[in-house]
Design a protein around this motif. Structure first.
Motif, PDB file in Angstrom:
ATOM      1  N   GLY A   1      29.942  45.421  49.231  1.00 10.88           N
ATOM      2  CA  GLY A   1      30.030  46.710  49.909  1.00 10.88           C
ATOM      3  C   GLY A   1      31.449  47.083  50.253  1.00 10.88           C
ATOM      4  O   GLY A   1      32.416  46.568  49.689  1.00 10.88           O
ATOM      5  N   LEU A   2      31.556  47.986  51.210  1.00 12.17           N
ATOM      6  CA  LEU A   2      32.847  48.527  51.627  1.00 12.17           C
ATOM      7  C   LEU A   2      32.901  48.582  53.147  1.00 12.17           C
ATOM      8  O   LEU A   2      31.905  48.905  53.797  1.00 12.17           O
ATOM      9  N   ASP A   3      34.046  48.273  53.701  1.00 19.62           N
ATOM     10  CA  ASP A   3      34.240  48.427  55.141  1.00 19.62           C
ATOM     11  C   ASP A   3      34.812  49.789  55.487  1.00 19.62           C
ATOM     12  O   ASP A   3      34.480  50.372  56.501  1.00 19.62           O
ATOM     13  N   LYS A   4      35.704  50.298  54.656  1.00 26.30           N
ATOM     14  CA  LYS A   4      36.351  51.564  54.957  1.00 26.30           C
ATOM     15  C   LYS A   4      36.814  52.195  53.654  1.00 26.30           C
ATOM     16  O   LYS A   4      37.346  51.506  52.782  1.00 26.30           O
ATOM     17  N   VAL A   5      36.623  53.508  53.545  1.00 23.14           N
ATOM     18  CA  VAL A   5      37.056  54.242  52.362  1.00 23.14           C
ATOM     19  C   VAL A   5      37.678  55.560  52.802  1.00 23.14           C
ATOM     20  O   VAL A   5      37.129  56.240  53.682  1.00 23.14           O
ATOM     21  N   ARG A   6      38.781  55.897  52.180  1.00 22.56           N
ATOM     22  CA  ARG A   6      39.398  57.210  52.387  1.00 22.56           C
ATOM     23  C   ARG A   6      39.762  57.785  51.031  1.00 22.56           C
ATOM     24  O   ARG A   6      40.369  57.107  50.197  1.00 22.56           O
ATOM     25  N   PHE A   7      39.376  59.057  50.807  1.00 25.79           N
ATOM     26  CA  PHE A   7      39.761  59.787  49.611  1.00 25.79           C
ATOM     27  C   PHE A   7      41.001  60.603  49.983  1.00 25.79           C
ATOM     28  O   PHE A   7      40.894  61.680  50.561  1.00 25.79           O
ATOM     29  N   VAL A   8      42.164  60.070  49.681  1.00 29.42           N
ATOM     30  CA  VAL A   8      43.425  60.624  50.163  1.00 29.42           C
ATOM     31  C   VAL A   8      43.877  61.823  49.332  1.00 29.42           C
ATOM     32  O   VAL A   8      44.302  62.833  49.890  1.00 29.42           O
ATOM     33  N   SER A   9      43.794  61.719  48.017  1.00 28.91           N
ATOM     34  CA  SER A   9      44.247  62.789  47.121  1.00 28.91           C
ATOM     35  C   SER A   9      43.277  62.941  45.955  1.00 28.91           C
ATOM     36  O   SER A   9      42.751  61.946  45.456  1.00 28.91           O
ATOM     37  N   PRO A  10      43.083  64.184  45.490  1.00 27.82           N
ATOM     38  CA  PRO A  10      42.209  64.378  44.333  1.00 27.82           C
ATOM     39  C   PRO A  10      42.878  63.873  43.054  1.00 27.82           C
ATOM     40  O   PRO A  10      44.104  63.892  42.928  1.00 27.82           O
ATOM     41  N   VAL A  11      42.046  63.442  42.116  1.00 29.31           N
ATOM     42  CA  VAL A  11      42.520  62.988  40.806  1.00 29.31           C
ATOM     43  C   VAL A  11      42.189  64.078  39.800  1.00 29.31           C
ATOM     44  O   VAL A  11      41.012  64.340  39.522  1.00 29.31           O
ATOM     45  N   LYS A  12      43.215  64.721  39.274  1.00 28.75           N
ATOM     46  CA  LYS A  12      43.001  65.753  38.265  1.00 28.75           C
ATOM     47  C   LYS A  12      42.622  65.107  36.934  1.00 28.75           C
ATOM     48  O   LYS A  12      43.116  64.021  36.599  1.00 28.75           O
ATOM     49  N   VAL A  13      41.756  65.786  36.207  1.00 28.92           N
ATOM     50  CA  VAL A  13      41.417  65.323  34.864  1.00 28.92           C
ATOM     51  C   VAL A  13      42.697  65.228  34.048  1.00 28.92           C
ATOM     52  O   VAL A  13      43.563  66.116  34.103  1.00 28.92           O
ATOM     53  N   GLY A  14      42.853  64.124  33.335  1.00 23.98           N
ATOM     54  CA  GLY A  14      44.060  63.864  32.551  1.00 23.98           C
ATOM     55  C   GLY A  14      45.053  62.964  33.254  1.00 23.98           C
ATOM     56  O   GLY A  14      45.977  62.452  32.630  1.00 23.98           O
ATOM     57  N   ALA A  15      44.851  62.756  34.567  1.00 22.72           N
ATOM     58  CA  ALA A  15      45.764  61.889  35.323  1.00 22.72           C
ATOM     59  C   ALA A  15      45.545  60.426  34.931  1.00 22.72           C
ATOM     60  O   ALA A  15      44.458  60.029  34.504  1.00 22.72           O
ATOM     61  N   GLN A  16      46.576  59.645  35.128  1.00 21.51           N
ATOM     62  CA  GLN A  16      46.515  58.197  34.947  1.00 21.51           C
ATOM     63  C   GLN A  16      46.385  57.557  36.327  1.00 21.51           C
ATOM     64  O   GLN A  16      47.114  57.923  37.262  1.00 21.51           O
ATOM     65  N   VAL A  17      45.455  56.622  36.453  1.00 24.12           N
ATOM     66  CA  VAL A  17      45.271  55.904  37.719  1.00 24.12           C
ATOM     67  C   VAL A  17      45.319  54.404  37.464  1.00 24.12           C
ATOM     68  O   VAL A  17      45.068  53.937  36.350  1.00 24.12           O
ATOM     69  N   ARG A  18      45.653  53.671  38.518  1.00 24.84           N
ATOM     70  CA  ARG A  18      45.612  52.208  38.476  1.00 24.84           C
ATOM     71  C   ARG A  18      45.321  51.726  39.889  1.00 24.84           C
ATOM     72  O   ARG A  18      45.385  52.496  40.853  1.00 24.84           O
TER      73      ARG A  18
END
Length: 150
Positions: free
Chosen positions: A90-107
């Motif tokens: 599970g998860l203890d804490k989650v924050r969605f800080v910034s949106p991820v635009k389609v085409g972006a690279q994430v790691r």
């Protein structure tokens, strides 16, 4: 690069920085598949023409899609040998800080914050950050809980 350790050595891993995963492109196909899986077809995710006129100037990934990538990334960063079962607890804490635009690279980068013995195994509390290439702020910050049983 995957850090691989033996089950016998996990108790002392608190504070271990696991580094970074490879970059992953968030494609419109991935967003559409997630929309189909969750029945969340909001235009800001699945209608590129309309989303281009929206608040972010492009379609964005669902926050929960970005969060779900922690599962893929976690397995790229860490493995324990000598276990019978691995559980995403599970998860203890989650924050969605910034949106991820389609085409972006994430790691993802991750640090093992705590290792706690539980009946039959160990629980890891892992501070995970999904970064967006070139962005000042991350997409997601979460503390994931994982269990490994002997």
């Amino acid at each position: 690069m995957t850090t691989t350790v033996s089950y016998d050595d996990v108790a002392g891993l608190a504070g271990t920085d696991l580094g970074y995963t490879d970059w992953l492109e968030v494609t419109q196909d991935r967003v559409n598949l997630f929309a189909d899986a969750t029945d969340d077809h909001q235009w800001i995710h699945v209608d590129p023409a309309r989303a281009a006129e929206g608040p972010f100037g492009a379609p964005i990934a669902h926050g929960f899609l970005s969060l779900s990538l922690t599962v893929k990334f976690w397995s790229e960063l860490f493995d324990v040998t000598g276990v019978s079962t691995r559980v995403n607890y599970g998860l203890d804490k989650v924050r969605f800080v910034s949106p991820v635009k389609v085409g972006a690279q994430v790691r993802m980068t991750a640090v093992i914050a705590e290792v706690t013995e539980v009946r039959g195994g160990y629980q890891f509390a892992v501070d995970q950050t999904i970064e967006i290439e070139g962005a000042e702020k991350p997409a997601v910050v979460a503390r994931g809980l994982y269990r490994f049983y002997a």
